[in-house]
Motif scaffolding. Sequence first.
Motif, PDB file in Angstrom:
ATOM      1  N   LEU A  58      62.972  62.754  33.242  1.00 50.72           N
ATOM      2  CA  LEU A  58      62.439  60.936  32.138  1.00 50.72           C
ATOM      3  C   LEU A  58      64.245  60.191  32.576  1.00 50.72           C
ATOM      4  CD1 LEU A  58      60.739  61.337  29.057  1.00 50.72           C
ATOM      5  CD2 LEU A  58      59.978  59.872  31.571  1.00 50.72           C
ATOM      6  N   CYS A  59      65.977  61.092  32.115  1.00 53.69           N
ATOM      7  CA  CYS A  59      66.480  60.244  32.437  1.00 53.69           C
ATOM      8  C   CYS A  59      66.891  59.865  33.509  1.00 53.69           C
ATOM      9  CB  CYS A  59      67.683  61.117  31.553  1.00 53.69           C
ATOM     10  SG  CYS A  59      67.595  61.149  29.528  1.00 53.69           S
ATOM     11  N   GLU A  60      66.435  61.422  34.572  1.00 53.12           N
ATOM     12  CA  GLU A  60      67.101  60.481  35.320  1.00 53.12           C
ATOM     13  C   GLU A  60      66.261  59.172  36.961  1.00 53.12           C
ATOM     14  OE1 GLU A  60      65.913  64.312  37.587  1.00 53.12           O
ATOM     15  OE2 GLU A  60      67.640  65.550  36.704  1.00 53.12           O
ATOM     16  N   VAL A  61      64.953  59.530  36.394  1.00 52.16           N
ATOM     17  CA  VAL A  61      64.275  58.106  36.084  1.00 52.16           C
ATOM     18  C   VAL A  61      63.856  57.353  35.528  1.00 52.16           C
ATOM     19  CG1 VAL A  61      61.902  57.522  36.812  1.00 52.16           C
ATOM     20  CG2 VAL A  61      62.140  59.653  37.563  1.00 52.16           C
ATOM     21  N   ASP A  62      64.491  57.256  34.392  1.00 59.32           N
ATOM     22  CA  ASP A  62      64.581  55.747  33.635  1.00 59.32           C
ATOM     23  C   ASP A  62      65.979  55.364  33.444  1.00 59.32           C
ATOM     24  OD1 ASP A  62      61.484  56.070  33.045  1.00 59.32           O
ATOM     25  OD2 ASP A  62      61.867  56.894  31.278  1.00 59.32           O
ATOM     26  N   LEU A  63      67.012  56.355  33.613  1.00 60.99           N
ATOM     27  CA  LEU A  63      68.402  55.520  32.978  1.00 60.99           C
ATOM     28  C   LEU A  63      68.475  53.906  34.192  1.00 60.99           C
ATOM     29  CD1 LEU A  63      70.513  58.305  31.859  1.00 60.99           C
ATOM     30  CD2 LEU A  63      70.494  56.215  30.790  1.00 60.99           C
ATOM     31  N   PRO A  64      68.473  54.609  35.698  1.00 64.88           N
ATOM     32  CA  PRO A  64      68.626  53.313  36.717  1.00 64.88           C
ATOM     33  C   PRO A  64      67.547  52.529  35.967  1.00 64.88           C
ATOM     34  CG  PRO A  64      68.859  55.571  38.268  1.00 64.88           C
ATOM     35  CD  PRO A  64      67.848  56.362  36.469  1.00 64.88           C
ATOM     36  N   LEU A  65      66.269  52.710  35.559  1.00 64.59           N
ATOM     37  CA  LEU A  65      66.065  51.013  36.035  1.00 64.59           C
ATOM     38  C   LEU A  65      66.891  50.540  34.140  1.00 64.59           C
ATOM     39  CD1 LEU A  65      62.234  52.675  36.361  1.00 64.59           C
ATOM     40  CD2 LEU A  65      63.657  51.361  37.990  1.00 64.59           C
ATOM     41  N   TRP A  66      66.567  51.376  33.263  1.00 62.84           N
ATOM     42  CA  TRP A  66      67.778  50.423  32.362  1.00 62.84           C
ATOM     43  C   TRP A  66      68.877  49.522  32.541  1.00 62.84           C
ATOM     44  CZ3 TRP A  66      66.217  55.650  28.600  1.00 62.84           C
ATOM     45  CH2 TRP A  66      65.371  55.615  28.644  1.00 62.84           C
ATOM     46  N   ALA A  67      69.935  51.046  33.052  1.00 67.71           N
ATOM     47  CA  ALA A  67      70.861  49.726  33.856  1.00 67.71           C
ATOM     48  C   ALA A  67      70.454  48.443  34.451  1.00 67.71           C
ATOM     49  CB  ALA A  67      71.774  51.024  34.578  1.00 67.71           C
ATOM     50  N   ALA A  68      69.647  48.518  36.115  1.00 71.93           N
ATOM     51  CA  ALA A  68      68.626  47.416  36.268  1.00 71.93           C
ATOM     52  C   ALA A  68      68.622  46.346  35.417  1.00 71.93           C
ATOM     53  CB  ALA A  68      67.489  47.994  37.663  1.00 71.93           C
ATOM     54  N   GLU A  69      67.793  46.496  34.596  1.00 78.72           N
ATOM     55  CA  GLU A  69      67.654  45.772  33.459  1.00 78.72           C
ATOM     56  C   GLU A  69      68.889  44.948  32.749  1.00 78.72           C
ATOM     57  OE1 GLU A  69      64.960  47.269  30.672  1.00 78.72           O
ATOM     58  OE2 GLU A  69      63.433  47.883  32.282  1.00 78.72           O
ATOM     59  N   ILE A  70      69.495  45.486  32.657  1.00 79.55           N
ATOM     60  CA  ILE A  70      70.732  44.975  31.690  1.00 79.55           C
ATOM     61  C   ILE A  70      71.851  44.369  33.268  1.00 79.55           C
ATOM     62  CG2 ILE A  70      73.153  45.531  30.943  1.00 79.55           C
ATOM     63  CD1 ILE A  70      71.523  47.690  29.046  1.00 79.55           C
ATOM     64  N   ILE A  84      79.032  39.558  29.579  1.00 80.41           N
ATOM     65  CA  ILE A  84      78.948  40.352  27.904  1.00 80.41           C
ATOM     66  C   ILE A  84      78.504  40.328  27.440  1.00 80.41           C
ATOM     67  CG2 ILE A  84      80.892  40.500  26.107  1.00 80.41           C
ATOM     68  CD1 ILE A  84      82.506  39.870  28.137  1.00 80.41           C
ATOM     69  N   GLU A  85      77.861  39.102  26.390  1.00 76.53           N
ATOM     70  CA  GLU A  85      76.737  38.490  25.208  1.00 76.53           C
ATOM     71  C   GLU A  85      75.194  39.742  26.272  1.00 76.53           C
ATOM     72  OE1 GLU A  85      74.270  36.112  22.591  1.00 76.53           O
ATOM     73  OE2 GLU A  85      76.125  35.494  23.985  1.00 76.53           O
ATOM     74  N   ALA A  86      75.098  39.189  26.990  1.00 78.11           N
ATOM     75  CA  ALA A  86      73.619  39.734  27.886  1.00 78.11           C
ATOM     76  C   ALA A  86      74.184  41.439  27.675  1.00 78.11           C
ATOM     77  CB  ALA A  86      73.966  39.422  29.060  1.00 78.11           C
ATOM     78  N   TYR A  87      75.124  41.935  28.309  1.00 77.76           N
ATOM     79  CA  TYR A  87      75.167  43.623  28.315  1.00 77.76           C
ATOM     80  C   TYR A  87      75.083  44.079  26.862  1.00 77.76           C
ATOM     81  CZ  TYR A  87      77.893  47.717  28.292  1.00 77.76           C
ATOM     82  OH  TYR A  87      79.019  48.443  28.714  1.00 77.76           O
ATOM     83  N   VAL A  88      75.676  43.549  25.933  1.00 78.90           N
ATOM     84  CA  VAL A  88      75.880  43.770  24.269  1.00 78.90           C
ATOM     85  C   VAL A  88      73.923  44.251  24.215  1.00 78.90           C
ATOM     86  CG1 VAL A  88      76.588  43.743  21.918  1.00 78.90           C
ATOM     87  CG2 VAL A  88      77.843  43.317  23.454  1.00 78.90           C
TER      88      VAL A  88
END
Length: 194
Positions: A58-70, A84-88
Amino acid sequence: MAEHRQLQRAALLDAARTLLTEGGMEALTFPALAARTGLARSSVYEYFRSRAAVVEALCEVDLPLWAAEIEAGMQSCDTAAGRIEAYVRGQLALAGDPRHRAVVAISALELDEAARERIRAAHGTLVGLVVRALEDLGHTRPRLAAALLQGIVEAAVRQSEQSAGGVRAGCPVEDPDAIADAAVALALRGLDRS
């Protein structure tokens, strides 16, 4: 045959996400995965040797997706402070997702050190996203500032989790938006708050 196997693995990961969202880490069991996908329990073991292996996948698949959202949230901002605000706020929103919380909890308890290190490295790419915004704000040591900013985010996540626990225990709690606002203020202005 390989395509069928990939589809089954994807179905198992989707079922795992649903179970984590609905019931947290206790809900992620092989019998539950089997029931959700219509597979025999023994078939689930053909794809994953343990619950930890499911979480690692799950982490291998989802972490890149979550990073892309941020990253997308940051790119939609015109100013370095906005990025920076959007990052936090992006990370705090992600951390509030029950699926993410459960994956983090299972990762801490069940993954071996090599798997945890791979996840930390993938998570570390998030810090890289904010370095440019910190450079634009004039930080002379933006990588150090990014690492410290990540500490603020992690502290805000812990505070949010404690507040959520306080709701269940009947204790006074902080509003999640107030926690996010305080984290953003600390990230942008340090302790100099007027």
